[in-house]
Write a protein that holds these residues in place. Structure first.
Motif, PDB file in Angstrom:
ATOM      1  N   UNK A 171      16.582   8.248   1.754  1.00  0.00           N
ATOM      2  CA  UNK A 171      15.321   8.667   2.462  1.00  0.00           C
ATOM      3  C   UNK A 171      14.130   8.575   1.673  1.00  0.00           C
ATOM      4  N   UNK A 172      14.130   8.391   0.296  1.00  0.00           N
ATOM      5  CA  UNK A 172      13.060   8.092  -0.628  1.00  0.00           C
ATOM      6  C   UNK A 172      12.320   6.988  -0.152  1.00  0.00           C
ATOM      7  N   UNK A 173      13.138   5.728   0.218  1.00  0.00           N
ATOM      8  CA  UNK A 173      12.619   4.402   0.599  1.00  0.00           C
ATOM      9  C   UNK A 173      11.862   4.692   2.015  1.00  0.00           C
ATOM     10  N   UNK A 174      12.398   5.544   2.832  1.00  0.00           N
ATOM     11  CA  UNK A 174      11.868   5.848   4.215  1.00  0.00           C
ATOM     12  C   UNK A 174      10.241   6.406   3.844  1.00  0.00           C
ATOM     13  N   UNK A 175      10.445   7.359   2.962  1.00  0.00           N
ATOM     14  CA  UNK A 175       8.912   8.088   2.602  1.00  0.00           C
ATOM     15  C   UNK A 175       8.143   7.028   2.014  1.00  0.00           C
ATOM     16  N   UNK A 176       8.606   6.243   1.016  1.00  0.00           N
ATOM     17  CA  UNK A 176       7.849   5.269   0.332  1.00  0.00           C
ATOM     18  C   UNK A 176       7.156   4.007   1.369  1.00  0.00           C
ATOM     19  N   UNK A 177       7.979   3.845   2.609  1.00  0.00           N
ATOM     20  CA  UNK A 177       7.360   2.916   3.394  1.00  0.00           C
ATOM     21  C   UNK A 177       6.413   3.708   4.295  1.00  0.00           C
ATOM     22  N   UNK A 178       6.526   4.919   4.604  1.00  0.00           N
ATOM     23  CA  UNK A 178       5.476   5.608   5.274  1.00  0.00           C
ATOM     24  C   UNK A 178       4.204   5.868   4.619  1.00  0.00           C
ATOM     25  N   UNK A 179       4.431   6.111   3.394  1.00  0.00           N
ATOM     26  CA  UNK A 179       3.263   6.357   2.514  1.00  0.00           C
ATOM     27  C   UNK A 179       2.506   4.948   2.485  1.00  0.00           C
ATOM     28  N   UNK A 180       3.048   3.865   2.040  1.00  0.00           N
ATOM     29  CA  UNK A 180       2.696   2.649   1.802  1.00  0.00           C
ATOM     30  C   UNK A 180       1.812   2.182   3.228  1.00  0.00           C
ATOM     31  N   UNK A 181       2.502   2.430   4.482  1.00  0.00           N
ATOM     32  CA  UNK A 181       1.876   2.164   5.543  1.00  0.00           C
ATOM     33  C   UNK A 181       0.441   2.732   5.878  1.00  0.00           C
ATOM     34  N   UNK A 182       0.432   4.504   5.602  1.00  0.00           N
ATOM     35  CA  UNK A 182      -0.579   5.136   5.593  1.00  0.00           C
ATOM     36  C   UNK A 182      -1.833   4.585   4.949  1.00  0.00           C
ATOM     37  N   UNK A 183      -1.447   4.221   3.627  1.00  0.00           N
ATOM     38  CA  UNK A 183      -2.547   3.849   2.729  1.00  0.00           C
ATOM     39  C   UNK A 183      -3.057   2.500   3.030  1.00  0.00           C
ATOM     40  N   UNK A 184      -2.210   1.459   3.778  1.00  0.00           N
ATOM     41  CA  UNK A 184      -2.936   0.444   4.298  1.00  0.00           C
ATOM     42  C   UNK A 184      -3.955   0.633   5.626  1.00  0.00           C
ATOM     43  N   UNK A 185      -3.366   1.453   6.339  1.00  0.00           N
ATOM     44  CA  UNK A 185      -4.146   1.876   7.531  1.00  0.00           C
ATOM     45  C   UNK A 185      -5.582   2.492   6.946  1.00  0.00           C
ATOM     46  N   UNK A 186      -5.511   3.357   5.961  1.00  0.00           N
ATOM     47  CA  UNK A 186      -6.631   4.001   5.335  1.00  0.00           C
ATOM     48  C   UNK A 186      -7.564   3.066   4.918  1.00  0.00           C
ATOM     49  N   UNK A 187      -7.176   1.883   4.305  1.00  0.00           N
ATOM     50  CA  UNK A 187      -8.230   0.859   3.996  1.00  0.00           C
ATOM     51  C   UNK A 187      -8.967   0.196   5.077  1.00  0.00           C
ATOM     52  N   UNK A 188      -8.456   0.284   6.156  1.00  0.00           N
ATOM     53  CA  UNK A 188      -9.241  -0.175   7.733  1.00  0.00           C
ATOM     54  C   UNK A 188     -10.263   0.775   8.251  1.00  0.00           C
ATOM     55  N   UNK A 189     -10.371   1.883   7.519  1.00  0.00           N
ATOM     56  CA  UNK A 189     -10.894   3.067   8.394  1.00  0.00           C
ATOM     57  C   UNK A 189     -12.346   3.379   7.412  1.00  0.00           C
TER      58      UNK A 189
END
Length: 302
Positions: A284-302
Motif C-alpha cells: 500500500x505504501x507504493x500506491x500512496x507514493x504514486x498518488x502523492x507524486x501524481x498530485x504533486x505533478x498536477x499541482x505544478x500545472x495549476x
C-alpha cells in the motif's frame, strides 16, 4: 530460392529508415515495406533492431524510442536524435573500422562509394590523430580518494554525502568502506551502510563529499543480517514494450508481476513513467507514493 540479403544492404536500409521515419511520422508498416522494397516481416525486424540503437550512454533516454505496435510507426524522441553531436575518440575509431568493413564488401563497379568512404576516413583520421591517445577522467577528487583508501586500510568509518539515483535525493550516510572497483565505465565503492544496515555499492561519481570519522568500530552485526528488500506487485492494464523494459520480470499475456525491490520510490516513479499502462498493487505504501507524486505533478500545472 529467395536471394539472401547481405548485411551491407540491411545496414543501408537501417540507416535510411531513421531520417525517413522522422519526416514521415505515423506511416503504416505495410507502406514502409513497399517504400523500401521489402517484406512486412523484414521491416518489422528492422524496427526491432532500431529499438537497440541510439546515442552513447545507451539508456532509455538515448535509445531510439519507436512506437509501432498499432501498425503505424512514429519516433517519439526525434528532436533528441536530431541534436548535432561531436564524436569522441572511441566513436570515431568505431566508425573508421566500420567503414573498412563496408569498403571490403564493395565490388569494383562501386568505385564511387570507395571514394566517398576514403573521404570520410580522411576526416576521421584527422580527428583520431588530433585527439590525445589517453584520456583519463577522475570520478573522485584526489583528497576524497585518499580518505577512502586510508579507511579501507585501517578499517575505519567515513561519512559521505551521496546522490541516490534510485530516490533522486542527496543523503548523508555513515559507511565502513571495503573496496574500490571498476565495473564497465564506472568506479564503485563497496561499503557497509549504517542506515541500511547492509552492504551497498556507491557509484564514485555520485559521491559529493567525504569526511573521516574517528574512533568508531566496524559493525558488530553480521553483514547482510537485515535487509531492506521488499516484494511488490504491479497490475498490468495495457501491454507495452516500455513496461517490459522497465520491469524485466513481466511476461507477455500476464496480468500481474511480482518481484523484489530495494527502493519504493524507484518503483513508484517507474509506475508513473509508464503513463497508466500499469498500476501499483502491493504494498500500500507504493500506491500512496504514486498518488502523492501524481498530485504533486498536477499541482505544478495549476
Amino acid at each position: 530460392m529467395a536471394k539472401r540479403e547481405t548485411g551491407l544492404a540491411r545496414t543501408a536500409r537501417l540507416l535510411d529508415l531513421v531520417p525517413y521515419l522522422t519526416t514521415h511520422q505515423g506511416v503504416a508498416i505495410s507502406e514502409l515495406a513497399r517504400t523500401f522494397n521489402t517484406s512486412v516481416k523484414e521491416i518489422t525486424d528492422d524496427l526491432n533492431t532500431l529499438w537497440m540503437c541510439g546515442l552513447p550512454g545507451y539508456t532509455p533516454l538515448e535509445l531510439i524510442d519507436l512506437e509501432f505496435e498499432s501498425g503505424f510507426v512514429s519516433i517519439r524522441n526525434a528532436e533528441t536524435l536530431a541534436t548535432p553531436r561531436a564524436l569522441d575518440r572511441a566513436e570515431a575509431l568505431s566508425i573508421y573500422m566500420g567503414l573498412d568493413l563496408l569498403a571490403a564488401e564493395l565490388s569494383q563497379e562501386e568505385g564511387f562509394l570507395q571514394k566517398e568512404i576514403s573521404k570520410l576516413q580522411d576526416q576521421l583520421r584527422t580527428l583520431l590523430i588530433s585527439t590525445p591517445q589517453i584520456q583519463i577522467e577522475a570520478n573522485l577528487a584526489s583528497e576524497y580518494r585518499a580518505l577512502i583508501l586510508r579507511a579501507i586500510r585501517k578499517r575505519g568509518w567515513l561519512e559521505i554525502t551521496y546522490h541516490s539515483a534510485a530516490n533522486d535525493e542527496i543523503t548523508t550516510r555513515k559507511i565502513a568502506p571495503y573496496e574500490l572497483s571498476q565495473v564497465g565505465s564506472h568506479e564503485y565503492l563497496q561499503a557497509y551502510c549504517d542506515s541500511a544496515r547492509a552492504i551497498r555499492n556507491f557509484r564514485a561519481d555520485r559521491i559529493v563529499k567525504v569526511l573521516e570519522i574517528a574512533d568508531q568500530l566496524w559493525p558488530e552485526l553480521p553483514i547482510g543480517e537485515e535487509s531492506t528488500d521488499f516484494t511488490y506487485r504491479i497490475k498490468v492494464l495495457k501491454e507495452s514494450r516500455q513496461a517490459l523494459e522497465v520491469f524485466p520480470d513481466l511476461s507477455r499475456g500476464s496480468d500481474y508481476i511480482e518481484s523484489q525491490g530495494f527502493s519504493q520510490a524507484w518503483v513508484a516513479r517507474s509506475v508513473l513513467s509508464l503513463g497508466g499502462s500499469v498500476e501499483a498493487f502491493d504494498p500500500a505504501d507504493i500506491r500512496v507514493a504514486v498518488v502523492q507524486a501524481a498530485k504533486a505533478a498536477l499541482d505544478n500545472y495549476r
